[in-house]
Design a protein around this motif. Structure first.
Motif, mmCIF file in Angstrom:
data_model
loop_
_atom_site.group_PDB
_atom_site.id
_atom_site.type_symbol
_atom_site.label_atom_id
_atom_site.label_comp_id
_atom_site.label_asym_id
_atom_site.label_seq_id
_atom_site.Cartn_x
_atom_site.Cartn_y
_atom_site.Cartn_z
ATOM 1 N N ALA A 128 0.851 -1.203 0.000
ATOM 2 C CA ALA A 128 0.000 0.000 0.000
ATOM 3 C C ALA A 128 0.880 1.245 0.000
ATOM 4 O O ALA A 128 0.609 2.219 -0.699
ATOM 5 C CB ALA A 128 -0.918 -0.003 1.218
ATOM 6 N N ALA A 129 1.990 1.192 0.792
ATOM 7 C CA ALA A 129 2.875 2.350 0.879
ATOM 8 C C ALA A 129 3.515 2.621 -0.475
ATOM 9 O O ALA A 129 3.572 3.760 -0.942
ATOM 10 C CB ALA A 129 3.942 2.108 1.947
ATOM 11 N N ARG A 130 4.001 1.557 -1.092
ATOM 12 C CA ARG A 130 4.634 1.727 -2.405
ATOM 13 C C ARG A 130 3.620 2.268 -3.421
ATOM 14 O O ARG A 130 3.945 3.115 -4.251
ATOM 15 C CB ARG A 130 5.198 0.388 -2.884
ATOM 16 N N GLN A 131 2.405 1.778 -3.310
ATOM 17 C CA GLN A 131 1.336 2.237 -4.206
ATOM 18 C C GLN A 131 1.164 3.758 -4.111
ATOM 19 O O GLN A 131 1.025 4.445 -5.110
ATOM 20 C CB GLN A 131 0.021 1.560 -3.784
ATOM 21 N N ARG A 132 1.200 4.237 -2.856
ATOM 22 C CA ARG A 132 0.989 5.684 -2.659
ATOM 23 C C ARG A 132 2.114 6.490 -3.287
ATOM 24 O O ARG A 132 1.882 7.533 -3.892
ATOM 25 C CB ARG A 132 0.897 6.008 -1.153
ATOM 26 N N VAL A 133 3.355 5.961 -3.162
ATOM 27 C CA VAL A 133 4.486 6.674 -3.756
ATOM 28 C C VAL A 133 4.340 6.708 -5.271
ATOM 29 O O VAL A 133 4.520 7.746 -5.914
ATOM 30 C CB VAL A 133 5.821 5.995 -3.367
ATOM 31 N N LEU A 134 3.966 5.586 -5.852
ATOM 32 C CA LEU A 134 3.848 5.520 -7.308
ATOM 33 C C LEU A 134 2.725 6.418 -7.807
ATOM 34 O O LEU A 134 2.856 7.082 -8.841
ATOM 35 C CB LEU A 134 3.615 4.075 -7.752
ATOM 36 N N ALA A 135 1.640 6.455 -7.043
ATOM 37 C CA ALA A 135 0.529 7.321 -7.441
ATOM 38 C C ALA A 135 0.992 8.777 -7.464
ATOM 39 O O ALA A 135 0.676 9.538 -8.368
ATOM 40 C CB ALA A 135 -0.646 7.142 -6.479
ATOM 41 N N LEU A 136 1.783 9.124 -6.442
ATOM 42 C CA LEU A 136 2.253 10.511 -6.344
ATOM 43 C C LEU A 136 3.169 10.869 -7.512
ATOM 44 O O LEU A 136 3.086 11.959 -8.072
ATOM 45 C CB LEU A 136 3.002 10.707 -5.016
ATOM 46 N N LEU A 137 4.019 9.909 -7.879
ATOM 47 C CA LEU A 137 5.023 10.208 -8.903
ATOM 48 C C LEU A 137 4.548 9.846 -10.307
ATOM 49 O O LEU A 137 5.315 9.931 -11.274
ATOM 50 C CB LEU A 137 6.334 9.476 -8.580
ATOM 51 N N ALA A 138 3.299 9.476 -10.417
ATOM 52 C CA ALA A 138 2.769 9.052 -11.717
ATOM 53 C C ALA A 138 2.885 10.152 -12.769
ATOM 54 O O ALA A 138 2.945 9.884 -13.965
ATOM 55 C CB ALA A 138 1.315 8.623 -11.569
ATOM 56 N N ASP A 139 2.949 11.404 -12.313
ATOM 57 C CA ASP A 139 3.030 12.508 -13.277
ATOM 58 C C ASP A 139 4.406 12.619 -13.933
ATOM 59 O O ASP A 139 4.615 13.457 -14.804
ATOM 60 C CB ASP A 139 2.656 13.838 -12.604
ATOM 61 N N GLY A 140 5.356 11.792 -13.479
ATOM 62 C CA GLY A 140 6.672 11.786 -14.123
ATOM 63 C C GLY A 140 7.582 12.917 -13.680
ATOM 64 O O GLY A 140 8.720 13.005 -14.136
ATOM 65 N N LEU A 141 7.100 13.792 -12.797
ATOM 66 C CA LEU A 141 7.931 14.923 -12.353
ATOM 67 C C LEU A 141 8.885 14.502 -11.247
ATOM 68 O O LEU A 141 8.606 13.573 -10.491
ATOM 69 C CB LEU A 141 7.039 16.063 -11.843
ATOM 70 N N ALA A 142 10.012 15.206 -11.161
ATOM 71 C CA ALA A 142 10.984 14.919 -10.110
ATOM 72 C C ALA A 142 10.613 15.696 -8.847
ATOM 73 O O ALA A 142 10.141 16.829 -8.932
ATOM 74 C CB ALA A 142 12.387 15.316 -10.566
ATOM 75 N N ARG A 143 10.817 15.065 -7.695
ATOM 76 C CA ARG A 143 10.570 15.747 -6.421
ATOM 77 C C ARG A 143 11.723 15.453 -5.467
ATOM 78 O O ARG A 143 12.322 14.382 -5.553
ATOM 79 C CB ARG A 143 9.294 15.206 -5.769
ATOM 80 N N PRO A 144 12.005 16.369 -4.562
ATOM 81 C CA PRO A 144 12.997 16.034 -3.540
ATOM 82 C C PRO A 144 12.556 14.763 -2.816
ATOM 83 O O PRO A 144 11.358 14.588 -2.558
ATOM 84 C CB PRO A 144 12.966 17.238 -2.600
ATOM 85 N N LYS A 145 13.510 13.910 -2.492
ATOM 86 C CA LYS A 145 13.176 12.602 -1.935
ATOM 87 C C LYS A 145 12.329 12.725 -0.665
ATOM 88 O O LYS A 145 11.325 12.049 -0.495
ATOM 89 C CB LYS A 145 14.479 11.844 -1.655
ATOM 90 N N ARG A 146 12.775 13.644 0.222
ATOM 91 C CA ARG A 146 12.042 13.803 1.478
ATOM 92 C C ARG A 146 10.605 14.260 1.242
ATOM 93 O O ARG A 146 9.680 13.787 1.883
ATOM 94 C CB ARG A 146 12.728 14.835 2.369
ATOM 95 N N ASP A 147 10.462 15.192 0.317
ATOM 96 C CA ASP A 147 9.126 15.699 0.021
ATOM 97 C C ASP A 147 8.230 14.575 -0.494
ATOM 98 O O ASP A 147 7.066 14.466 -0.109
ATOM 99 C CB ASP A 147 9.170 16.804 -1.043
ATOM 100 N N ALA A 148 8.806 13.749 -1.370
ATOM 101 C CA ALA A 148 8.025 12.653 -1.940
ATOM 102 C C ALA A 148 7.549 11.724 -0.830
ATOM 103 O O ALA A 148 6.372 11.347 -0.778
ATOM 104 C CB ALA A 148 8.864 11.889 -2.960
ATOM 105 N N ALA A 149 8.468 11.389 0.086
ATOM 106 C CA ALA A 149 8.106 10.490 1.179
ATOM 107 C C ALA A 149 7.022 11.132 2.041
ATOM 108 O O ALA A 149 6.018 10.506 2.403
ATOM 109 C CB ALA A 149 9.348 10.177 2.018
ATOM 110 N N GLU A 150 7.228 12.390 2.354
ATOM 111 C CA GLU A 150 6.301 13.075 3.234
ATOM 112 C C GLU A 150 4.907 13.170 2.598
ATOM 113 O O GLU A 150 3.902 12.878 3.230
ATOM 114 C CB GLU A 150 6.839 14.477 3.511
ATOM 115 N N GLU A 151 4.896 13.569 1.331
ATOM 116 C CA GLU A 151 3.604 13.751 0.657
ATOM 117 C C GLU A 151 2.852 12.432 0.523
ATOM 118 O O GLU A 151 1.628 12.395 0.595
ATOM 119 C CB GLU A 151 3.813 14.349 -0.738
#
Ligand code: ADP
Ligand code: ZN
Length: 730
Positions: A128-151
């Motif tokens: 489920a956790a991995r799913q949430r990360v992939l959903a967030l990054l589905a737009d293909g944009l780069a994000r700071p690692k910490r921000d991605a985890a937090e969001e």
């Protein structure tokens, strides 16, 4: 053929620029930053002028410029400002330049920021956790690692796991910008007619350009900030930079928030608490860029030192709370940032805006004589009334012995608390008690280095000198009569007031705000936010709380000792007291309900108290301006202070006398002293003061320079400090 020579000003305690030879082929122009050899070290300096006729005898002994630094040159406007300030304040030009070059020594590479983005197929094992990360990054944009985890609401480990599996890739992100572009049209408010008129006038001032000074004169809460934001917006639209000076930057988070509401982003900041890296980046960003390329920094909110930054294209200076004494720098180069802001505006040919609810007498006189244009905001926004102020005569209805809150004030606090409102008890004294004495022999604990009593700071369990910082643990026995546990606290400080409030109002949430209890800017900002949100019932504070805060639930302000600043022999004592008390009581009733202020005083008939109680600002200025005019005090005359100090009292006094004797004769000038300074001993140094008075139109700086040229030079440990337009008379 003799080589080309330029004069280079170095950020050291010297007035003169040094001559250096320019290596063949090095292109150099005035304003360029260079590195040059100075003794055994390398120093950063600024080319001040060509030297067309260097002393031929020196020429072959001159050193060469090492290199021209890849930084924007100092604009002619800023160089002229450096010369002007140094001339006026009798400060070494190099020391003024130094204030412009406080960019930190080495920029160094920016710290790498690691980002992640989607790069490969989904992982073999999905959670489920991995799913949430992939959903967030589905737009293909780069994000700071910490921000991605937090969001995504996962740990950084989950993100790392996906990188290991090849689903995500890491990449180095560009450094975070200091400030995002300011959007002048993000959210302009609907103005009241008076606000609109002032805002229109300011927009026109900016559009017209050129030097002018406007005073935005409005009661606390009348929308001065909102109105000057319109001038900011107009300047930014024109692609120029804005400097907003604040007296106490650490306390200005509310202004920063309000700025963000108005412009969509927070402005860049400049103050002493910036990290070296941020300082260096801010300095470079302020200096760099053209409007066309889009500025990284178009608005700076800063402390007084921001006045010396090398703006690429400064278009507007705003001095908020222009009357605030914190604008005066009292060590190193003595200057008043408000006055120097007007000077910089004049040199740069740009508008200057001063804002205050209680203008300095100087500014008030300038406005009355139409040297400054006054823009008046007569009312609080939202129809809120100014607080009602009542005096409490301590001679007749004071508190019981050993207590500091009079019954009538305590009653008012009770009522406020019952209504679910906040109360502020104001006492401009840090610590627990200003004096500690022995009950047996009367011995008072004093600082060994200063002419001052030690202040009891119970919270930190120390006795502290407020002048030099000397501190000791409270002694067990009296050093004089050896009596044990014989010390007693005299007088109140905020910590003692807290004790009293806790017993008078049990079960309430009390917060003490005092600079010595503030461990960091973040901590202070979060405490201010707590008050704002209403999670505190009673605030007990020093002048730290007086400044520009907006506390929606605060309707009652009690001034515990309104006389505190009145009797210290300072010609500005009345003005300061009026401003401070007006400001602090102005915290009350800003949003809902009627604000109420109490002044505990021994002299309710004093003009300051009477003007405050009557809400009659004009009466105060009228009396004060007449007094100043009659006694030829500023702005009707000019003042300078010369302070001679040394670790030997007689040597310091003798030197002060010799300096006085060397004074050139001038009919217009009166010299008072030397006299022992009111604080005759500070940090182990004995101090003697000369006060120099002259008419307003007299060139006091030139006179002082002549004098210093013929005065005996201080030798050994004797020091002489010159303070033009002194603000403090201690
Ligand atoms: P001042 O600087 O004179 O103390 P501010 O500009 O801080 O006044 O305004 C006081 C409060 O009133 C702030 O919360 C501000 O957002 C609000 N305010 C002032 N004018 C307006 C307006 N025209 N529309 C909405 N809110 C306003
Ligand atoms: Zn001391």
């Amino acid at each position: 053929m003799a080589s080309r020579v330029v004069d280079i000003l170095l950020p050291v305690a010297l007035d003169q620029a040094y001559s250096y030879r320019v290596p063949d082929g090095m292109a150099l122009a005035p304003g360029d930053l260079v590195s040059v050899p100075l003794g055994a070290r390398t120093e950063t300096g600024v080319v001040w002028a060509e030297n067309p006729s260097p002393n031929p005898r020196l020429d072959n002994r001159l050193k060469y410029v090492d290199e021209r630094l890849d930084l924007p040159p100092l604009a002619p406007e800023l160089r002229q400002f450096v010369d002007w300030v140094s001339d006026y304040a009798l400060a070494a030009r190099g020391m003024v330049l130094r204030m412009c070059l406080r960019m930190g020594e080495h920029l160094g590479p920016a710290r790498e920021r690691l980002g992640v983005r989607l790069a490969g197929p989904a992982p073999a094992r999905m959670t489920a956790a991995r799913q949430r990360v992939l959903a967030l990054l589905a737009d293909g944009l780069a994000r700071p690692k910490r921000d991605a985890a937090e969001e995504a609401g996962v740990s950084v480990g989950v993100v790392d796991g996906l990188v290991d599996e090849g689903t995500l890739e890491t990449l180095v992100l560009p450094p975070e910008p200091l400030a995002l572009p300011v959007d002048p049209d993000h959210a302009a408010p609907d103005f009241t007619p008076a606000q609109q008129a002032a805002a229109d006038a300011l927009r026109a001032t900016v559009a017209q350009g050129g030097y002018s000074v406007s005073l935005i004169d409005g009661v606390t809460g009348s929308g001065k900030t909102q109105v000057y934001f319109e001038a900011v917006a107009e300047t930014v639209r024109r692609g120029r930079q804005v400097l907003i000076l604040m007296p106490e930057i650490a306390l200005t988070s509310q202004v920063l928030d309000r700025f963000a509401e108005r412009f969509g982003v927070r402005p860049a900041e400049w103050h002493s608490q910036l990290t070296p890296r941020k300082r260096a980046r801010t300095w470079a960003a302020v200096a760099a860029g053209t409007a066309a390329a889009g500025r990284e920094v178009s608005v700076i909110v800063g402390a007084r030192s921001a006045l010396f930054l090398p703006y690429a294209d400064l278009g507007l200076i705003i001095v908020d709370e222009e009357h605030d004494p914190a604008y005066k720098q009292e060590d190193g180069v003595h200057y008043h940032a408000r006055d120097m802001a007007v000077v910089r505006g004049h040199i740069a040919k740009i508008p200057v805006l001063l804002a205050s609810a209680t203008p300095s007498v100087e500014t008030e006189v300038n406005a009355r004589r139409s040297r400054y244009r006054r823009l008046h905001l007569p009312e609080r926004f939202g129809g809120q009334h100014m607080p009602v102020i009542e005096p409490i005569d301590l001679r007749r209805e004071g508190p019981p012995p050993g207590r500091f809150v009079a019954p009538r004030l305590a009653q008012a606090v009770h009522i406020a608390l019952e209504r679910g409102e906040q109360a502020l008890l104001f006492l401009n004294r840090r610590g627990y008690a200003p004096l500690t004495l022995c009950r047996k022999c009367g011995y008072r604990l004093a600082c060994p280095n200063c002419d001052a009593w030690l202040v009891d700071h119970r919270f930190n369990r120390r006795l502290v000198c407020h002048h030099c910082g000397y501190s000791v643990p409270p002694p067990q026995a009296c050093p004089h009569c050896a009596a044990l546990a014989s010390f007693t606290a005299c007088g109140p400080g905020v910590e003692r007031l807290e004790e009293e409030a806790a017993s008078l109002f049990p079960g309430t949430r009390i917060l003490v705000l005092s600079s010595d209890l503030v461990t960091s800017v973040e901590r202070l900002r979060s405490e201010l936010a707590e008050i704002e949100q209403g999670s505190v019932d009673i605030v007990i504070g020093t002048q730290l709380v007086a400044k520009g805060h907006h506390f929606p639930k605060l309707n009652l302000v009690g001034v515990v000792d309104a006389d505190l600043g009145l009797s210290n022999g300072d010609p500005r004592a009345a003005e300061r007291t009026f401003q401070l008390l007006h400001q602090v009581i102005g915290r009350a009733g800003r949003e809902a309900g009627r604000g109420l202020g109490y002044l505990q005083t021994h002299q309710p008939e004093h003009p300051v108290m009477r003007a405050l109680v009557a809400g009659d600002r004009e009466a105060f200025y009228g009396t004060e301006i007449d007094l100043r005019e009659a006694s030829h005090y500023p702005p009707f005359g000019r003042l300078a202070a010369l302070v001679v100090s040394g670790d030997d009292k007689h040597a310091a006094q003798a030197h002060a006398r010799r300096v006085a004797q060397a004074a050139p004769h001038a009919d217009a000038v009166r010299i008072l002293g030397p006299a022992e300074a009111p604080l005759a001993l500070i940090r182990g140094r004995y101090r003697f003061r000369l006060l120099v008075k002259s008419p307003r139109n007299f060139d006091l700086s030139a006179y002082l320079r002549q004098w210093m040229a013929v005065a005996p030079k201080p030798k050994g440990k004797i020091r002489l400090e010159v303070d033009v337009d002194p603000q403090s008379f201690l």
